[in-house]
Design an enzyme around this catalytic site. Structure first.
Site: not given
Length: 472
Positions: A141, A264-266, A269
């Site tokens: 980030y 986006g994190d999902c 991951a």
């Protein structure tokens, strides 16, 4: 120790996400701005903290490498990380960033950012974690955590799969990364930064999947990455490789008009988890697109039961489909009954379907525990399974009676059941309860074991025998 047995390590910048939620039905008398009647305030780890929690939902061992300090926000993040995430800290000179959103009717109205600091050099624990990683996910980030361990990430990329979720304020991925996951806006920005090379060939204003694939191929070449997946929100994703004119377009199964924060994190991951299990980048992008679509459709961050939220609003929110741990938390918060069933399910037939439908009727959700490929091979012998675990899981998850599927690698699901702790364990076949080793585990927490018969005359072995006879 194989890569699949080693932990998935998430490296990146952790934030504290604070959502102030309510309804806005009027304007303020002193300014043309909405007045939000606050109904709830929720805090959760964001950035790499969210990515780590999402990666750990299936019971996977996850280590989070992130910079935390001595401020209140850092303390809150440490307290809220789920049990499946172990923390290996970098020192933080300053305070943890806090991202505050005000939402009305589930829609963001304004965001306020505060705090910030500089990560310090990694200590022996962080170095050991990264050198023992089986797979690495970098959630960059732009706050400096990835930069602090960049030499270790370069070493990891030469040994194990590395997924890099980039940010325009961060550094480029280290060479050798298996998969980079920019969204379409980020891909345009990164290609713009490359202008003067061949960036103009990517078609800056072209919004077609082919144009996005050209941008991905350009970035893969510049970053020396094996592949780049450009995520397109509700349209899916495009997977591209350097100097390759054969991109893969993965459309989203359904469009959703929900809050995309955290999608986006999902995606990243899920992709990292697929690569950790030995999948190819194409498999990773397909599964990640499906997971991110479900994530948004189920309510996004508001639907997650990752942080122990037991408020009435959280109890009314359904868990994302396919996530066993969030599903269990959601069902139990409503006083429901969790049912688990198990088996190899190598060639799914009518007997399996009837068994699973009957199992689902015994409670409020059904979680299927499926044997891994190695487990099936030990139990059934050479030549088995006929279908890989990824394919068997996908078929099982497509049944209307199945709410979630979890894979286990042992000969019996006892260890997995001790983590799931279902109220009812259902087994199919001609067993007796006293012969099942899982029954003793269920008694540890007061669970019940049931045996349901398969449909008579249907079996995987018989189907395989008949198929071999026809083709011989």
């Amino acid at each position: 120790m194989t890569a699949a047995r080693r932990p998935l390590v998430v490296v990146g910048d952790v934030l504290l996400d604070r959502d102030v939620e309510g309804d806005a039905t009027r304007l303020a008398p002193d300014a043309p701005v909405p007045v939000v009647e606050v109904a709830a305030e929720r805090c959760r780890p964001g950035g790499a903290g969210l990515a780590a929690a999402l990666a750990a939902r299936g019971g996977r061992e996850v280590v989070l490498v992130a910079a935390l300090g001595h401020d209140e926000a850092s303390a809150a993040v440490r307290a809220m990380l789920p049990p499946g995430v172990r923390l290996a800290e970098l020192p933080l000179n300053g305070s943890l960033p806090v991202k505050s959103r005000v939402l009305a009717g589930g829609r963001p109205l304004v965001r306020c950012d505060s705090g910030g600091g500089t990560p310090g050099a990694p200590g022996p624990e962080v170095r050991a974690v990264l050198r023992n990683a089986g797979t690495v996910l970098v959630a960059d980030y732009g706050q400096g955590a990835a930069a602090a361990v960049r030499d270790l990430l370069a070493e990891a990329a030469a040994r194990v799969p590395v997924v890099w979720d980039p940010h325009p304020r961060g550094l480029p991925p280290v060479p050798g990364v298996r998969l980079v996951t920019p969204n379409e806006r980020e891909a345009r920005l990164f290609c713009g930064a490359a202008r003067g090379d061949r960036a103009a060939d990517a078609g800056e204003d072209d919004d077609s999947p082919h144009a996005h694939s050209r941008r991905g191929a350009l970035l893969a070449e510049r970053w020396r990455a094996a592949s780049v997946a450009v995520t397109l929100g509700g349209r899916g994703a495009v997977l591209a490789r350097a100097n390759c004119d054969d991109p893969l377009y993965v459309p989203a199964a359904a469009g959703h008009d929900g809050d995309p924060c955290g999608a986006g994190d999902c995606f990243a991951a899920t992709a990292a988890g697929v690569l950790a299990d030995g999948g190819l980048p194409s498999d990773a992008v397909a599964r990640a697109t499906e997971a991110a679509t479900r994530f948004v459709g189920a309510g996004g961050l508001a639907a997650l039961a990752l942080w122990g939220d037991r408020s009435p609003a959280a109890a009314r929110t359904p868990a994302p489909p396919g996530d066993a741990w969030s599903l269990i938390a959601s069902v139990r918060s409503r006083g429901g009954t969790v049912v688990a069933a198990g088996g190899c399910f190598d060639l799914l037939h009518a007997g399996h379907v009837q068994f699973l439908e009957n199992a689902r009727r015994t409670g409020d959700c059904l979680i299927v525990c499926v044997n891994s490929d190695a487990s099936v091979r030990r139990l059934k012998g050479r030549g088995r399974p006929f279908n890989t675990a990824a394919d068997r899981i996908r078929v099982l998850a497509g049944l209307g009676c199945v709410d979630a599927v979890v894979e286990f690698d042992e000969d019996t699901p006892e260890a997995l059941l001790r983590r799931l702790r279902p109220d009812v364990w259902v087994k199919g076949g001609d067993y007796s309860v006293r012969d099942l080793p899982e029954a003793a585990a269920l008694r540890e927490w007061g669970g019940q074991t049931l045996v349901l018969p398969y449909l008579d005359g249907r079996s995987t072995t018989e189907l395989a025998r008949r198929a071999a006879y026809v083709t011989s």
